[in-house]
Write an enzyme that holds these catalytic residues in place. Structure first.
Site, short mmCIF file in Angstrom:
data_model
loop_
_atom_site.label_atom_id
_atom_site.label_comp_id
_atom_site.label_asym_id
_atom_site.label_seq_id
_atom_site.Cartn_x
_atom_site.Cartn_y
_atom_site.Cartn_z
N HIS A 1 0.85 -1.19 0.00
CA HIS A 1 0.00 0.00 0.00
C HIS A 1 0.88 1.24 0.00
O HIS A 1 1.91 1.29 0.68
CB HIS A 1 -0.88 0.00 1.25
CG HIS A 1 -1.72 1.23 1.38
ND1 HIS A 1 -2.84 1.46 0.59
CD2 HIS A 1 -1.61 2.31 2.20
CE1 HIS A 1 -3.38 2.63 0.93
NE2 HIS A 1 -2.66 3.17 1.88
N LYS B 1 -9.14 -1.38 5.91
CA LYS B 1 -9.41 -1.78 4.53
C LYS B 1 -8.33 -2.71 4.00
O LYS B 1 -8.63 -3.67 3.30
CB LYS B 1 -9.56 -0.52 3.66
CG LYS B 1 -10.85 0.23 3.97
CD LYS B 1 -10.96 1.55 3.22
CE LYS B 1 -10.03 2.59 3.81
NZ LYS B 1 -10.23 3.93 3.23
N ARG C 1 -16.59 11.90 9.91
CA ARG C 1 -15.37 12.66 10.22
C ARG C 1 -15.22 13.85 9.28
O ARG C 1 -14.81 14.94 9.70
CB ARG C 1 -14.14 11.76 10.10
CG ARG C 1 -13.98 10.79 11.27
CD ARG C 1 -12.94 9.74 10.97
NE ARG C 1 -11.63 10.31 10.71
CZ ARG C 1 -10.67 9.72 10.01
NH1 ARG C 1 -10.87 8.51 9.49
NH2 ARG C 1 -9.51 10.30 9.82
N SER D 1 -8.43 3.69 9.66
CA SER D 1 -9.18 3.72 8.41
C SER D 1 -8.40 3.03 7.29
O SER D 1 -8.91 2.15 6.59
CB SER D 1 -9.49 5.17 8.03
OG SER D 1 -10.05 5.24 6.74
N ASP E 1 -15.95 1.86 8.22
CA ASP E 1 -15.08 2.94 7.77
C ASP E 1 -15.84 3.93 6.89
O ASP E 1 -15.66 5.13 7.02
CB ASP E 1 -13.87 2.40 7.00
CG ASP E 1 -12.97 3.53 6.54
OD1 ASP E 1 -12.40 4.20 7.41
OD2 ASP E 1 -12.87 3.77 5.32
#
Lengths: 446, 446
Positions: free
Chosen positions: A85, A190, A171, A186, A164
């Site tokens: 990621h 995922k 948020r 968050s 989320d």
């Protein structure tokens, strides 16, 4: 489960106490089911924002969020699977390079990616510039492509982490976005929903990154690595530079071409440096090597031998794309207009503002302002010069790829502001600043 | 008005910045109108809870909340009008004593009061123990009674401070109640809606008070006084003790009788001490005297001459009550059962837990648990002994007034726990600890 009381729970966090795993289950579960209202969750989020969370709480929150929806099993696929990621940058096409590299070294690389919005491009958009390419796979298809080719990159189809989605929407309108525990949970909820054995996190730092200072990037990186390891996944992070665009190409098909060039071992130095570091970390996470220092020769071999490029070809084919693009770039979309932006005076490139380039890319048609905007896959920029390079007056710095000539004057004017040419030769920055594993921050290279 | 953005505004408070008057207008106004949702306001309230507010912000918040609904004009009523507010205690009947006293000295005393709920009795309930007494006045009737008699006490009829109702309901379920700026603005927005020239605040401290420590009481008192003065009202506060019940009587008609006794100059010492201090402060706030030290002789004269009692009689009559109660207490409701609770052993009264006595009063039928409970106006307690008094074994400490005998054993058991008899003679506490004006805390007596 004990019966908790939401005002009492908010009060505890308000007063700086930590929440137990059971308390976090109570509010996440109640919120997703709609029995705990927005106004109580927003008060709690503000208390979390200001008071913070300890690492154990963040890890619990992440895992509980992850379990609020579907997870994607990779059971039945042979071997070790390592996800990767990036926190997002301009010209970041590292996934296309590292996945074939590690797959060629025996570590499988499955990734679930997103589309671009705003100044950062989307991995899925880049792949969709390949004729026929299909990013919509169900979980059986994901496993199938992964088993067959060693890698897989697709979009999110399953209903992963509904908590989320709901929390992020709240948020966004209650000024509770920029909170490290909330950002980290968050991201990781995922990522962890794809049930891999490990994960490598490329945290970008610099003017074009979400975390502009190295200090902030390191804090985020540590939080992410801690969450991953606490969840039982082998997780390693890297801090890499994002001041100027990564590589020379920015734009969808332009970045696919540059990725293929890298797999042919003729990519730009900065992009190769980041890609080799990330791939090395993936091999360590996947336990294909005992130590990062051993990874390099394996990766070099995968590259030199052409095995990595073969993986990429078969991956494209497995996801219905035309693998001939690897050999014939003219099969990819390209823009009808190519216009050079040249240096007004002699000197050195002192800075290329990555964020501005990302925004100009949207202007050129390569990205989206709104979620349903169409994309011009051929549009973008190709940089002939990068920071530290000398340039003569009138010499081309960057080629603009675009569908029509109308916007060119405006884009050139903006490029002039985004690219600083001066008299000092800025030394080229080290791309990979450090890596972070469960034992903490380590120098790079090892 | 500039167009503010709620997330930006929340962010500013989240980061510890102060909100401008215009920003506070924006969110209070938007919230009352329903265009700003609960979840944004609850996030803001949590940020206010943790980050606090500076005095200017609290004053602005209070005035803006006050202006969210109707205000009650006293225009046309002659002379200066000074309100009085107490933060609540057990046996607190000071309003009935100070209003006639200051009215007899030429300062008008209008008050809007509430009903009792839980351990503190309600001023309106006590007045309604007087046969025929009407607490429901419209604003014209308020002015009329005030002009005619010099005092007025009634319930809230107009739709004052809708912002407070809505915000309080949200605070209650989002763990944002115990915040000094929010408590102070809630109290003062309602008090300031009655457009008097000034206000005296009796802030209670001790085991039976909302603010148990003198430090907390002083912080609240200072906040309230500051808000009042910033709103252009002459505001003075006092900190007074609330460890044991105030006076000897607790219960509705019992407290009316004790108030009349005070106006006849034969009330208990502690109650007289508090009442004379509050009345003195009201005369200073109303500028009837230049300094607190000058108030005492005026008040003594109003008392000795019987003028204060005359004011109280005409006030009762003006609000449709039977003024003969001042001379014949048997016209007031009284309980059929009177049972003494006696000391088990010889010693001194060391403590009488005010909060427990308040709760037992509800048990005896004199108060409400739920908002629609019926009240027994005659029920309550009459203390023959107070803290510091010597007591012989078998001597009566308190008489229980109640409608039936069933609950007596339970009440006696609870009284045994609430009343401490020991061997040490506790010195009687100073009732009035200090006063607070716009220049700060001052010693008492002056």
């Amino acid at each position: 489960m004990p019966n908790y009381n939401m005002p009492e729970l908010i009060k505890r966090k308000r007063d700086g106490k930590s929440l137990s795993r059971e308390e976090i289950v109570f509010w996440i579960d109640g919120y997703v089911k709609g029995v705990i209202p927005d106004y109580q969750v927003s008060a709690l989020l503000m208390a979390i924002f200001i008071r913070g969370m300890e690492p154990r709480e963040v890890a619990d929150l992440t895992q509980i969020m992850m379990h609020s929806g579907e997870t994607i099993s990779l059971a039945g696929v042979d071997g070790v699977k390592i996800d990767k990621h990036s926190t997002g940058g301009v010209g970041d096409k590292v996934s296309f390079i590292v996945a074939p590299l590690v797959a060629a070294c025996g570590v499988k690389a499955p990734m679930i990616s997103g589309r671009g919005l705003g100044h950062t491009g989307g991995t899925l958009d880049k792949l969709e510039s390949i004729p026929g390419f299909n990013v919509s796979l169900d979980s059986a298809e994901m496993r199938d492509v992964l088993q067959k080719t060693g890698m897989m990159i697709c979009g999110q189809t399953a209903d992963i982490v509904p908590a989320d989605k709901k929390i992020y929407a709240l948020r966004d309108i209650t000024a509770t976005v920029e909170s490290l525990p909330l950002i980290a949970s968050s991201i990781m909820s995922k990522k962890l929903a794809l049930l891999t054995d490990g994960l490598v996190l490329d945290v970008k730092t610099g003017k074009g990154a979400f975390m502009q200072t190295e200090e902030d990037a390191l804090a985020l990186c540590r939080a992410l690595v801690d969450i991953g390891n606490r969840a039982g996944r082998k997780t390693i992070g890297l801090i890499t530079g994002m001041d100027q665009p990564l590589g020379r190409a920015v734009g969808n098909s332009l970045e696919i071409i540059e990725s293929i060039q890298c797999l042919k071992n003729s990519g730009p130095a900065d992009l190769m440096e980041v890609s080799l570091a990330v791939a090395s970390a993936m091999l360590v996470a996947g336990e294909a090597v005992a130590h990062i220092s051993e990874a390099r020769s394996k990766i070099e071999d995968a590259l030199q031998s052409g095995r990595a490029l073969s993986v990429f070809r078969s991956f494209i084919e497995a996801q219905d794309g035309d693998p001939r693009v690897c050999d014939d770039y003219s099969l990819l979309p390209c823009s009808s207009v190519r216009e050079d932006f040249s240096a007004a005076s002699e000197g050195f490139i002192e800075a290329i503002d990555a964020r501005s380039i990302g925004e100009l890319c949207v202007e050129a048609g390569a990205g989206r302002r709104k979620i349903d905007d169409a994309i011009d896959y051929g549009a973008g920029f190709y940089f002939h010069k990068k920071v530290g390079d000398p340039v003569a007056a009138g010499e081309s710095v960057v080629t603009i790829h675009i569908a029509g000539k109308e916007k060119i004057p405006f884009i050139k004017e903006r490029l002039r502001a985004a690219i600083t040419i001066g008299q000092s030769r800025v030394p080229s920055a080290t791309m990979v600043r450090c890596f972070v594993d469960r034992d903490g921050k380590r120098p790079w290279p090892v």
